[in-house]
Design a protein around this motif. Structure first.
Motif, PDB file in Angstrom:
ATOM      1  N   MET A   1       0.845  -1.192   0.000  1.00 30.07           N
ATOM      2  CA  MET A   1       0.000   0.000   0.000  1.00 30.07           C
ATOM      3  C   MET A   1       0.878   1.239   0.000  1.00 30.07           C
ATOM      4  N   ALA A   2       0.538   2.139  -0.849  1.00 27.32           N
ATOM      5  CA  ALA A   2       1.287   3.395  -0.879  1.00 27.32           C
ATOM      6  C   ALA A   2       0.986   4.184   0.396  1.00 27.32           C
ATOM      7  N   THR A   3       1.932   5.035   0.825  1.00 28.95           N
ATOM      8  CA  THR A   3       1.677   5.813   2.039  1.00 28.95           C
ATOM      9  C   THR A   3       0.596   6.861   1.785  1.00 28.95           C
ATOM     10  N   ARG A   4       0.580   7.383   0.553  1.00 28.88           N
ATOM     11  CA  ARG A   4      -0.501   8.295   0.193  1.00 28.88           C
ATOM     12  C   ARG A   4      -1.404   7.580  -0.800  1.00 28.88           C
ATOM     13  N   LEU A   5      -2.627   7.395  -0.422  1.00 25.27           N
ATOM     14  CA  LEU A   5      -3.568   6.755  -1.330  1.00 25.27           C
ATOM     15  C   LEU A   5      -4.367   7.836  -2.053  1.00 25.27           C
ATOM     16  N   PRO A   6      -4.847   7.497  -3.251  1.00 22.85           N
ATOM     17  CA  PRO A   6      -5.614   8.506  -3.992  1.00 22.85           C
ATOM     18  C   PRO A   6      -6.969   8.759  -3.334  1.00 22.85           C
ATOM     19  N   ILE A   7      -7.377  10.013  -3.303  1.00 16.87           N
ATOM     20  CA  ILE A   7      -8.726  10.364  -2.836  1.00 16.87           C
ATOM     21  C   ILE A   7      -9.636  10.338  -4.055  1.00 16.87           C
ATOM     22  N   LYS A   8     -10.598   9.430  -4.021  1.00 12.19           N
ATOM     23  CA  LYS A   8     -11.502   9.302  -5.165  1.00 12.19           C
ATOM     24  C   LYS A   8     -12.902   9.693  -4.736  1.00 12.19           C
ATOM     25  N   PRO A   9     -13.637  10.361  -5.630  1.00 11.66           N
ATOM     26  CA  PRO A   9     -15.017  10.699  -5.272  1.00 11.66           C
ATOM     27  C   PRO A   9     -15.894   9.452  -5.242  1.00 11.66           C
ATOM     28  N   ALA A  10     -16.878   9.433  -4.341  1.00 12.97           N
ATOM     29  CA  ALA A  10     -17.842   8.330  -4.292  1.00 12.97           C
ATOM     30  C   ALA A  10     -18.759   8.441  -5.516  1.00 12.97           C
ATOM     31  N   PRO A  11     -19.386   7.389  -5.960  1.00 12.07           N
ATOM     32  CA  PRO A  11     -19.308   6.028  -5.453  1.00 12.07           C
ATOM     33  C   PRO A  11     -18.048   5.297  -5.915  1.00 12.07           C
ATOM     34  N   HIS A  12     -17.623   4.363  -5.089  1.00 10.47           N
ATOM     35  CA  HIS A  12     -16.415   3.614  -5.385  1.00 10.47           C
ATOM     36  C   HIS A  12     -16.742   2.299  -6.082  1.00 10.47           C
ATOM     37  N   LEU A  13     -18.023   2.137  -6.373  1.00 10.69           N
ATOM     38  CA  LEU A  13     -18.496   0.900  -6.975  1.00 10.69           C
ATOM     39  C   LEU A  13     -19.210   1.277  -8.266  1.00 10.69           C
ATOM     40  N   ARG A  14     -18.977   0.520  -9.332  1.00  7.57           N
ATOM     41  CA  ARG A  14     -19.649   0.802 -10.599  1.00  7.57           C
ATOM     42  C   ARG A  14     -20.240  -0.483 -11.156  1.00  7.57           C
TER      43      ARG A  14
ATOM     44  N   PRO B   1      -6.035   4.430  14.847  1.00 10.71           N
ATOM     45  CA  PRO B   1      -5.688   4.503  13.423  1.00 10.71           C
ATOM     46  C   PRO B   1      -6.319   3.337  12.664  1.00 10.71           C
ATOM     47  N   VAL B   2      -6.800   3.622  11.481  1.00 16.42           N
ATOM     48  CA  VAL B   2      -7.439   2.611  10.638  1.00 16.42           C
ATOM     49  C   VAL B   2      -6.513   1.413  10.413  1.00 16.42           C
ATOM     50  N   ARG B   3      -5.204   1.682  10.404  1.00 19.48           N
ATOM     51  CA  ARG B   3      -4.209   0.633  10.200  1.00 19.48           C
ATOM     52  C   ARG B   3      -4.375  -0.522  11.195  1.00 19.48           C
ATOM     53  N   CYS B   4      -4.669  -0.197  12.464  1.00 24.18           N
ATOM     54  CA  CYS B   4      -4.830  -1.234  13.487  1.00 24.18           C
ATOM     55  C   CYS B   4      -6.005  -2.155  13.139  1.00 24.18           C
ATOM     56  N   LEU B   5      -7.073  -1.576  12.589  1.00 21.78           N
ATOM     57  CA  LEU B   5      -8.243  -2.370  12.218  1.00 21.78           C
ATOM     58  C   LEU B   5      -7.904  -3.287  11.045  1.00 21.78           C
ATOM     59  N   LEU B   6      -7.155  -2.733  10.087  1.00 24.06           N
ATOM     60  CA  LEU B   6      -6.780  -3.517   8.909  1.00 24.06           C
ATOM     61  C   LEU B   6      -5.886  -4.674   9.324  1.00 24.06           C
ATOM     62  N   GLU B   7      -4.974  -4.403  10.268  1.00 27.45           N
ATOM     63  CA  GLU B   7      -4.090  -5.469  10.740  1.00 27.45           C
ATOM     64  C   GLU B   7      -4.895  -6.577  11.395  1.00 27.45           C
TER      65      GLU B   7
ATOM     66  N   PRO C   1      -6.918   9.157   2.677  1.00 27.32           N
ATOM     67  CA  PRO C   1      -5.596   9.360   2.077  1.00 27.32           C
ATOM     68  C   PRO C   1      -4.535   8.399   2.601  1.00 27.32           C
ATOM     69  N   SER C   2      -4.739   7.819   3.785  1.00 25.27           N
ATOM     70  CA  SER C   2      -3.734   6.881   4.296  1.00 25.27           C
ATOM     71  C   SER C   2      -4.342   6.042   5.410  1.00 25.27           C
ATOM     72  N   ALA C   3      -3.600   5.022   5.836  1.00 23.22           N
ATOM     73  CA  ALA C   3      -4.089   4.139   6.889  1.00 23.22           C
ATOM     74  C   ALA C   3      -3.873   4.743   8.270  1.00 23.22           C
TER      75      ALA C   3
END
Lengths: 316, 427
Positions: A1-14, B299-305, B329-331
């Motif tokens: 998992m990247a440390t910064r994840l992309p912020i995507k607008p909802a809905p996340h399901l299509r 932190p959400v990370r603990c839940l994912l773990e 944006p992150s865990a």
């Protein structure tokens, strides 16, 4: 998992349905009619289809390139237009005429107005009307398929469509053993394809239902309750192809269900009027073209009232 | 009565039979001062101050706000500015846990004699709408209008999430007691609990529990998203239509989420404020989906773990459901009062966006009968008048239109922008 994840607008399901899938499924629904055309009218029918699809896609690609717009050949809409137009042509039509039809459909009717979703009228219908008006004799040079057997190649025995020559049996009409355009003769194949689209939810039954229903009613009333005449008129000419595959074109038909019903009724009544009182033997393409033009008004007229919209009392 | 439309989604309720387990207390929690609708709180603790579970660490002068409490016992180690996933910035309190979970000594079971006392006690509990909106409970439960029906929103119509479902299966009696309490204090004669049919076990236990009380009825709802949207729920249960710009109270109903009611009842029986909540942890990047009871601020990370997530598979993290949830944006983002689920999803499937083909699917999917494709076009022209004419204000951003769109148009996203645009134009 990247440390910064992309912020995507909802809905996340299509949902899985895409424009391309819709176009391919409509083409698949036309396969029975195309097969019937090949069986009845020979290999030239198959060649015309491939030719029209290729010219349509080529025109689409070149137009997009010239306009420096995103390429849209892959969405399948140009291929579908090509196939539909081929099915609306007599098998004897010279190649150059078919090519002109395709270029007209894609370049003039579709791309000049902005491409997919922007055209005011169905490209295949408009091209058919265009060819009909400019090359009337070529477009009405029908040949008779030889009976109900496999027939490769054709001879120059001309025959009128059953709308002019009214002694074809209902059974022959149903199975397509009569003269006409490549894809319009076999009612069985068209019904099968149409049902397939309705079953998949790709086409709402509102348009074909209202179209065929209102047309049948008009004929029945006018002929004084002659059911043979009604069935004959329903199955002859391009009505089935038009009702299931041309009038239901998303882009040029209303989006609301009520609008679609009105659209279908309009098509039915106009087809009846042109067939019975007009100077053309066939009225399907003109009727659909006219209703296509009315589509924006039908949409406006029938837009649903939002749930609980302000100041208008109770909904539902 | 006519049904409003919507979409049928894959349910993916993988944790429906997975009982809640308590997540081990995390080393540190970060508690944002804005987890509710209304004014953010101001921290009432100082650096290096020791706090205990349930102690108030944030409050606000504003009436429209909800107090915030320490969810672990330990020491305040930082009070940073914190950017919420929605982009807003607020203060947050970081507490390093001592692992003891010592409860706040001054906690007492609240007592009240009238409605005002009840609301005052509720205000101190930090209670908010736990289904997602986060409206402070003492505001919601103080309607000026006469209410004749309490609606319990237990539809839980988003895929994956089972936080409400699990609460209902595990604590039907507490929920019923909470409903009774609200009905008595606010003098509401009737109550209906709306539950989607895809929760048979919850329906069964609630049915057993509610049998004795003739004023409370259980209403199974079709599993069509967004059944839990307030206006949809009200219409399907009571047939009443909430007009644009009005509140449910204006048509005599009060809607409350089932988990919020469960919390309210535990608060009035134990005195412990809102310091933890049930969270569903699921998604394709999670090996063992879980129902977890989690201290707020974990932190959400603990839940994912705890759910055995596969780190390399996670491309998207969602707080809430896949239809309306907030992308994280992150865990490191902390669990808040309104976070009913954490979903670890893989990459979104590649889809090509084409021009609108006018198929009409969005119109048929919209539960409020809006015209999403026209709204999108009006927003592209920045046509505020047309947007208002098409009632953009009604759009609740449920996402049905985007979900069904074969052309992959970002309809709901465009509507969110259009709503903000119209608000700005109106000023």
């Amino acid at each position: 998992m990247a440390t910064r994840l992309p912020i995507k607008p909802a809905p996340h399901l299509r949902d899985e349905l895409t424009t391309q899938k819709i176009m391919l499924l409509v083409m698949a629904a036309l396969v029975p009619a195309a097969m019937s055309g090949i069986i009845r009218f020979g290999w030239r029918a198959a060649f015309l289809m491939v030719f029209c699809i290729a010219v349509s896609m080529g025109t689409e690609g070149i137009c997009r390139m010239l306009m420096k717009r995103e390429q849209t050949i892959q969405d399948g809409s140009a291929a579908l237009t090509g196939l539909l137009l081929a099915l609306n042509l007599p098998v004897t039509l010279p190649l150059w005429a078919a090519g002109v039809g395709c270029v007209f459909a894609i370049a003039v009717v579709k791309q000049l107005f902005g491409g997919l979703g922007q055209n005011f009228a169905n490209p295949a219908i408009t091209a058919r009307v265009f060819l009909m008006l400019s090359l009337t004799s070529d477009m009405t040079n029908w040949i008779l398929p030889r009976g109900k057997t496999l027939y490769f190649g054709y001879d120059a025995v001309s025959a009128a469509t059953p709308l002019v020559n009214t002694d074809v049996s209902l059974q022959d009409l149903f199975w397509g053993a009569h003269g006409g355009c490549i894809g319009e003769t076999c009612v069985a194949a068209l019904l099968f394809g149409g049902m397939f689209l309705i079953f998949l939810g790709l086409v709402s039954p509102a348009i074909p239902g209202a179209y065929l229903g209102s047309f049948a009613l008009c004929v029945l009333v006018y002929s004084g309750g002659d059911f043979h005449e009604m069935f004959y008129q329903l199955m002859a000419g391009g009505l089935m192809l038009g009702a299931f595959f041309m009038a239901t074109d998303y882009v040029t038909s209303p989006v609301t269900t009520l609008g679609r019903i009105l659209f279908g009724i309009g098509c039915g009544v106009l087809t009846f009027l042109i067939r019975y009182f007009g100077s053309f033997p066939e009225g399907v393409s003109l009727a659909i073209l006219l209703m296509d033009i009315l589509t924006p008004y039908l949409d406006r007229l029938t837009m649903p009232r939002p749930f609980g919209a302000a100041g208008k009392g109770d909904a539902a | 009565m006519r049904k409003l439309s919507g979409v049928r989604l894959p349910h993916a309720k993988d944790t429906a039979a997975k009982p809640f387990t308590a997540l081990p207390v995390p080393e540190k929690v970060l508690i944002p001062m804005s987890m509710h609708m209304g004014a953010p709180c101001t921290p009432t603790v100082k650096l290096r101050q020791t706090v205990t579970v349930g102690e108030t660490i944030g409050t606000s002068e504003a009436a429209f706000s909800a107090d915030i409490h320490a969810s672990v016992s330990g020491t305040v180690t930082a009070i940073p500015d914190y950017r919420l996933p929605n982009g807003n910035v607020c203060k947050a309190v970081e507490i390093t846990s001592d692992g003891q979970q010592t409860p706040f000594p001054d906690i007492t079971v609240p007592s009240y004699t009238d409605r005002a006392g009840f609301l005052a006690a509720l205000r101190r509990s930090g209670a908010v709408g736990m289904g997602g909106a986060g409206l402070p409970a003492h505001i919601k439960l103080d309607p000026k209008q006469k209410i004749d029906q309490l609606l319990v929103n237990a539809a839980e119509c988003e895929p994956y999430i089972t936080a409400d479902d699990r609460i209902m299966q595990e604590h039907p009696l507490t929920i019923l007691a909470g409903i009774r309490r609200i009905m008595d204090v606010l003098d509401i004669p009737e109550c209906a609990i709306g539950v989607e049919e895809n929760k048979p076990e919850a329906l069964r236990v609630l049915h057993e529990a509610a049998e004795k009380d003739p004023a409370i009825t259980l209403v199974p709802l079709p599993p069509v998203y967004p059944q839990g949207a307030e206006k949809v729920l009200i219409y399907h249960i009571t047939g009443r239509i909430v007009p644009a710009g009005k509140l449910p109270a204006d048509v005599g109903v009060l809607v409350m989420n089932v988990t919020s009611i469960y919390f309210l009842e535990t608060y009035f029986t134990t005195g412990m404020p809102l310091v933890s909540r049930g969270v569903t942890v699921d998604g394709e990047a999670v090996k063992a989906p879980q129902s977890l009871i989690v201290p707020i601020g974990t932190p959400v990370r603990c839940l994912l773990e705890a759910a055995g997530y596969e780190e390399e598979k996670v491309a998207r993290l969602i707080a809430g459901g896949p239809m309306m949830g907030q992308s994280l944006p992150s865990a490191d983002v902390p669990v808040t009062k309104t976070m009913n689920a954490v979903l670890a999803l893989g990459p979104a499937p590649e889809r090509r966006t084409t021009a609108c083909i006018r198929c009409g699917r969005c119109l048929r999917a919209c539960p409020l009968r809006l015209c999403p494709t026209e709204l999108e076009k009006a927003y592209e022209r920045r046509d505020a008048a047309r947007l208002k004419e098409l009632e953009i204000g009604l759009c609740m951003l449920c996402g049905c239109c985007s979900y069904v769109c074969p052309a992959n148009r970002p309809l709901a996203e465009s509507h969110a922008l259009a709503k903000a645009f119209v608000r700005k134009e109106g000023q």
